[in-house]
Design an enzyme around this catalytic site. Structure first.
Site, PDB file in Angstrom:
ATOM      1  N   GLU A  44       0.825  -1.204   0.000  1.00 33.03           N
ATOM      2  CA  GLU A  44       0.000   0.000   0.000  1.00 33.03           C
ATOM      3  C   GLU A  44       0.859   1.254   0.000  1.00 33.03           C
ATOM      4  OE1 GLU A  44      -3.607  -0.451   0.224  1.00 33.03           O
ATOM      5  OE2 GLU A  44      -3.442   1.582  -0.577  1.00 33.03           O
ATOM      6  N   ASN A  70      -6.679  11.163  -4.098  1.00 33.77           N
ATOM      7  CA  ASN A  70      -7.002  11.371  -2.683  1.00 33.77           C
ATOM      8  C   ASN A  70      -5.900  12.173  -2.009  1.00 33.77           C
ATOM      9  OD1 ASN A  70      -9.332   9.641  -2.745  1.00 33.77           O
ATOM     10  ND2 ASN A  70      -7.937   7.901  -2.827  1.00 33.77           N
ATOM     11  N   ASN A 115     -13.342   4.092  -5.067  1.00 32.87           N
ATOM     12  CA  ASN A 115     -12.211   3.866  -4.166  1.00 32.87           C
ATOM     13  C   ASN A 115     -11.996   2.373  -3.980  1.00 32.87           C
ATOM     14  OD1 ASN A 115     -10.656   3.621  -1.582  1.00 32.87           O
ATOM     15  ND2 ASN A 115     -10.784   5.844  -1.737  1.00 32.87           N
TER      16      ASN A 115
HETATM   17  N1  LIG Z   1      -9.434   6.231  -5.658  1.00 32.85           N
HETATM   18  C1  LIG Z   1      -8.629   5.245  -5.371  1.00 32.85           C
HETATM   19  O1  LIG Z   1      -9.054   4.134  -4.989  1.00 32.85           O
HETATM   20  C2  LIG Z   1      -7.166   5.436  -5.510  1.00 32.85           C
HETATM   21  C3  LIG Z   1      -6.645   6.664  -5.719  1.00 32.85           C
HETATM   22  N2  LIG Z   1      -5.298   6.824  -5.854  1.00 32.85           N
HETATM   23  C4  LIG Z   1      -4.821   8.178  -5.999  1.00 32.85           C
HETATM   24  O2  LIG Z   1      -4.210   8.343  -7.249  1.00 32.85           O
HETATM   25  C5  LIG Z   1      -3.189   9.314  -7.152  1.00 32.85           C
HETATM   26  C6  LIG Z   1      -1.972   8.790  -7.867  1.00 32.85           C
HETATM   27  O3  LIG Z   1      -1.516   7.624  -7.262  1.00 32.85           O
HETATM   28  P1  LIG Z   1      -0.402   6.723  -7.971  1.00 32.85           P
HETATM   29  O4  LIG Z   1      -0.814   6.347  -9.329  1.00 32.85           O
HETATM   30  O5  LIG Z   1      -0.066   5.650  -7.050  1.00 32.85           O
HETATM   31  O6  LIG Z   1       0.799   7.762  -8.033  1.00 32.85           O
HETATM   32  P2  LIG Z   1       2.054   7.735  -8.965  1.00 32.85           P
HETATM   33  O7  LIG Z   1       3.046   8.634  -8.335  1.00 32.85           O
HETATM   34  O8  LIG Z   1       2.442   6.336  -9.273  1.00 32.85           O
HETATM   35  O9  LIG Z   1       1.542   8.399 -10.332  1.00 32.85           O
HETATM   36  C7  LIG Z   1       1.181   9.715 -10.470  1.00 32.85           C
HETATM   37  C8  LIG Z   1       1.157  10.052 -11.932  1.00 32.85           C
HETATM   38  O10 LIG Z   1       0.576  11.334 -12.087  1.00 32.85           O
HETATM   39  C9  LIG Z   1       1.429  12.112 -12.902  1.00 32.85           C
HETATM   40  N3  LIG Z   1       1.264  13.515 -12.539  1.00 32.85           N
HETATM   41  C10 LIG Z   1       1.528  14.116 -11.368  1.00 32.85           C
HETATM   42  N4  LIG Z   1       1.195  15.417 -11.419  1.00 32.85           N
HETATM   43  C11 LIG Z   1       0.725  15.636 -12.656  1.00 32.85           C
HETATM   44  C12 LIG Z   1       0.226  16.772 -13.341  1.00 32.85           C
HETATM   45  N5  LIG Z   1       0.137  17.952 -12.738  1.00 32.85           N
HETATM   46  N6  LIG Z   1      -0.163  16.619 -14.612  1.00 32.85           N
HETATM   47  C13 LIG Z   1      -0.088  15.430 -15.230  1.00 32.85           C
HETATM   48  N7  LIG Z   1       0.355  14.314 -14.635  1.00 32.85           N
HETATM   49  C14 LIG Z   1       0.762  14.424 -13.370  1.00 32.85           C
HETATM   50  C15 LIG Z   1       2.825  11.579 -12.651  1.00 32.85           C
HETATM   51  O11 LIG Z   1       3.648  11.954 -13.725  1.00 32.85           O
HETATM   52  P3  LIG Z   1       5.213  11.573 -13.803  1.00 32.85           P
HETATM   53  O12 LIG Z   1       5.232  10.083 -13.992  1.00 32.85           O
HETATM   54  O13 LIG Z   1       5.694  12.306 -14.969  1.00 32.85           O
HETATM   55  O14 LIG Z   1       5.812  11.972 -12.509  1.00 32.85           O
HETATM   56  C16 LIG Z   1       2.527  10.097 -12.585  1.00 32.85           C
HETATM   57  O15 LIG Z   1       2.462   9.542 -13.865  1.00 32.85           O
HETATM   58  C17 LIG Z   1      -3.000   9.592  -5.670  1.00 32.85           C
HETATM   59  O16 LIG Z   1      -3.595  10.808  -5.346  1.00 32.85           O
HETATM   60  C18 LIG Z   1      -3.753   8.492  -4.984  1.00 32.85           C
HETATM   61  O17 LIG Z   1      -4.351   8.919  -3.782  1.00 32.85           O
HETATM   62  C19 LIG Z   1      -4.438   5.784  -5.827  1.00 32.85           C
HETATM   63  C20 LIG Z   1      -4.894   4.528  -5.606  1.00 32.85           C
HETATM   64  C21 LIG Z   1      -6.301   4.269  -5.371  1.00 32.85           C
HETATM   65  C1  LIG Z   2      -7.245   4.845  -1.927  1.00 35.97           C
HETATM   66  C2  LIG Z   2      -5.836   4.592  -2.018  1.00 35.97           C
HETATM   67  O1  LIG Z   2      -5.400   3.466  -1.881  1.00 35.97           O
HETATM   68  C3  LIG Z   2      -4.955   5.682  -2.289  1.00 35.97           C
HETATM   69  O2  LIG Z   2      -5.391   6.798  -2.512  1.00 35.97           O
HETATM   70  O3  LIG Z   2      -3.742   5.444  -2.283  1.00 35.97           O
HETATM   71 MG   LIG Z   3      -3.334   3.443  -1.537  1.00 33.85          MG
END
Ligand SMILES: NC(=O)C1=CN([C@@H]2O[C@H](COP(=O)(O)OP(=O)(O)OC[C@H]3O[C@@H](n4cnc5c(N)ncnc54)[C@H](OP(=O)(O)O)[C@@H]3O)[C@@H](O)[C@H]2O)C=CC1
Ligand SMILES: CC(=O)C(=O)O
Ligand SMILES: [Mg+2]
Length: 642
Positions: free
Chosen positions: A333, A498, A542
């Site tokens: 996580e 989130n 979520n």
């Molecule tokens: N609703 C849910 O159940 C879940 C929600 N999330 C949420 O998703 C979000 C991302 O998580 P995660 O994927 O693990 O994070 P990562 O860090 O793996 O990925 C984030 C991505 O967003 C890109 N990024 C960041 N800022 C910008 C911007 N301003 N414009 C365009 N692209 C951008 C990054 O680009 P680069 O690669 O170039 O740095 C990267 O590709 C978090 O806020 C998390 O809370 C996550 C898991 C579950």
């Molecule tokens: C919901 C969740 O797992 C996250 O935002 O990372």
């Molecule tokens: Mg998470």
């Protein structure tokens, strides 16, 4: 004086604490049993055996292969986790024993404490007379009172602290509160409030929750796991705190996340609290604010990387398997993506591992899309997807969508991926960027001229579905949402990031800017919105909908590995739970109030898939898996103590 496992005790040494029973006399006692480390006659804990080699911790499981040689002086047999049975006389052992909790210690034991709900009879038989005021109240009244108290706090973080206090004081009251008031309390123990709690964890820290494993414990992780009071662990949620929600590196203070996720495993998925183990691996933090915060609770150093990190993690993973067997579910996580994908790939073939951010999120979003198709029409492969954010969540979701499209149409995965476009912080992911892309982004590089920003990407790609997984708040601007609404009758918009502060847009913005036409869901909850005299309720996309039932399905089937088809099964199960009444309100997820039923259905489909794939070990397969899943669920109802 009497003897307990070879140690001498005076009755006096036990007065006011637990009244311990010998091995033979404890049989037949059905009072509140607690496992304690025995105390010797000097009042000091007995020596720990720090180098026990064990093959398996779970009595019911088959011996797990010892995959890594660990220096050993004792060779315990199956179930002899602590080396008690086979240690030679010159070897020291961990003197674990059972005792019956009573009196003052019973009131201070969160597993068994019932507060004012102890009956008259229990007050007599468990030395509670005088330790409680005369009144006896029932569980429901306790819940009512606690809800009244919680609602007095206007600041969500105060409610969070109060909830943690209840969890530490009376576990069954905590879970009944949460289960009976899930929609109201989920935003407190989970997103968004848990995010703020992690940011301020050092300041609000009262009693430790979960297990902290830092670089200081390198070489001793087996021993650290043995310090945890429970032995039969079924689910571990572990983080290293580097990507806590969309709040970045919170180091050791990320502990709020495993604690919160496991509360949901119990409340939403019915896993026993004692079978849940929250763990934070502390390898330092690169968060300067925390490094300079006098209240920070973690290692005050920059993050270990490379070999140092890998070695600590390897030791942890093997110690877990040795202590709890191969059927313990390890949920990764909130790791940063540079570790998350590698850890999943590395341990996916040797352990029962699941990455919630990559896999759980994928499953919940696919479920929402399956449901949304009922409102907008068309098949998955007739839609075009654009993601803002190409990390764990984004690419995980994209891959599962592409896989489902491929299964539905028979079109190869490489082709179905072409319906999915992604932007990262540098713009649209296109073939000309291939060389510089991280490995998990490469499958999403398609032929297109470079596009720097989201609004131009939306105008060029013309997606029917826009998914925010960037962790960057307010990036779905008015122009972006309006563009989506110009070429879609009902634009599907997911703002997954989130906590609420990082959401790509609010529900109000999505409905207002799309003139009430958006099918909207978000990672953190939004209150219903009124637009042009109509009320719009949005769903919460979520992974909390998925992981509790998913984990339950793995456990009840005794699954030994996670398979993508199980994620698809979970998506189908969740999508099937969306009722006509929900659709009429524009909802693409069922309300959380029904979550236990939803989790039982998800568990049943996941377990069925495990049996079908030959990955289940709990045989024979139950005839009715939904009923079986329900029957396995923990209930917070108070038990009577004899
Ligand atoms: N609703 C849910 O159940 C879940 C929600 N999330 C949420 O998703 C979000 C991302 O998580 P995660 O994927 O693990 O994070 P990562 O860090 O793996 O990925 C984030 C991505 O967003 C890109 N990024 C960041 N800022 C910008 C911007 N301003 N414009 C365009 N692209 C951008 C990054 O680009 P680069 O690669 O170039 O740095 C990267 O590709 C978090 O806020 C998390 O809370 C996550 C898991 C579950
Ligand atoms: C919901 C969740 O797992 C996250 O935002 O990372
Ligand atoms: Mg998470």
């Amino acid at each position: 004086m009497f003897s307990l496992n070879g140690s001498s005790f005076t009755n006096n040494s036990l007065s006011g604490v637990s009244r311990c029973l010998t091995q033979s006399s404890r049989r037949g006692v059905s009072g509140p049993m607690v496992v304690v480390a025995a105390v010797n006659s000097n009042g000091k804990p007995g020596d720990r055996n720090v180098s026990v080699l064990v093959e398996n911790s779970m009595k019911e499981s088959a011996a797990a292969p010892v995959e890594k040689e660990i220096k050993s002086t004792v060779t315990g047999g199956v179930g002899d986790v602590y080396g008690e049975d086979s240690a030679t006389e010159d070897q020291s052992i961990t003197p674990w024993t059972l005792s019956v909790a009573s009196g003052y210690s019973l009131l201070r034991n969160p597993h068994y404490n019932k507060g004012l709900a102890f009956s008259e009879k229990e007050r007599d038989s468990h030395y509670l007379r005088g330790l409680l005021p005369p009144v006896v109240v029932n569980h429901d009244l306790q819940v009512k009172k606690m809800m009244n108290n919680l609602r007095q706090y206007e600041v969500p973080l105060q409610r969070y602290i109060a909830m943690m206090d209840i969890q530490e004081m009376n576990e069954r009251l905590y879970y009944k509160l949460l289960m009976d008031n899930v929609e109201e309390l989920l935003p407190i123990v989970y997103t968004p409030t848990v995010g703020e709690a992690c940011q301020k964890y050092g300041s609000i820290f009262r009693r430790p929750q979960g297990l902290f494993i830092s670089l200081k414990e390198k070489g001793k992780i087996n021993e650290v796991l043995k310090n945890w009071p429970e032995r039969k662990i079924q689910v571990i949620v572990v983080t290293d705190g580097e990507r806590i929600l969309g709040l970045g590196d919170l180091g050791c203070q990320g502990m709020g996340i495993p604690v919160g996720k496991l509360s949901l495993y119990t409340a939403l998925g019915g896993i026993r609290p004692s079978a849940c183990l929250p763990i934070t691996i502390d390898v330092g933090t690169n968060n300067e604010d925390l490094l300079n915060d006098e209240f920070y609770i973690g290692l005050r150093q920059r993050r270990a990387r490379g070999q140092e990190y890998a070695e600590l993690f390897d030791e942890f993973m093997y110690a877990v398997k040795q202590n709890y067997g191969e059927k313990v579910l390890i949920q990764f996580e909130d790791f940063a993506n540079h570790n998350a994908f590698d850890l999943l790939a590395k341990y996916g073939t040797s352990h029962l591992v699941f990455n919630d951010d990559i896999q759980g999120t994928a499953s919940v979003v696919l479920a929402g899309l399956m449901a949304a198709l009922q409102l907008v029409g068309g098949t998955l492969s007739e839609h075009t997807f654009l993601f803002l954010g190409a990390g764990e969540a984004g690419t995980g979701i994209a891959e599962l969508i592409a896989l489902e499209m491929s299964k539905q149409t028979g079109i190869p995965l490489e082709e179905t991926r072409k319906k999915i476009w992604m932007l990262d912080s540098k713009g649209l992911i296109v073939n000309s960027r291939m060389e510089s892309l991280q490995h998990f982004k490469r499958p999403w590089a398609h032929d297109h001229e470079p596009v720097k920003d989201l609004v131009n990407a939306v105008k060029s790609i013309k997606p029917t579905v826009l998914i925010g997984s960037s962790g960057a708040g307010r990036t779905f601007t008015k122009e972006v949402v309006q563009a989506m609404a110009t070429f879609n009758e009902k634009p599907i918009i997911f703002a997954l990031s989130n906590p609420t502060s990082q959401s790509e847009c609010t529900a109000e913005e999505a409905y207002t800017w799309s003139e009430g036409r958006a099918i909207f869901a978000s990672g953190s909850p939004f209150a219903p919105v009124e637009y042009n005299g109509k009320i719009y309720a949005s769903g919460q996309a979520n992974n909390a909908y998925i992981f509790p039932g998913f984990g339950l399905g793995l456990i009840i089937s005794g699954a030994i590995r996670v398979h993508d088809d199980m994620l698809l099964a979970a998506s189908e199960a969740l999508a099937e739970q969306v009722s006509q009444e929900n659709f009429e309100k524009g909802l693409i997820y069922p309300p959380f109030t029904n979550i236990r039923k939803i989790s039982a259905n998800i568990a049943a489909k996941v377990a069925a898939k495990a049996y079908e794939l030959g990955l289940a070990t709990r045989l024979p397969e139950p005839a009715n898996l939904v009923a079986y899943a329900e029957s396995c669920m923990y209930s917070p109802a108070y038990r009577s103590y004899r």
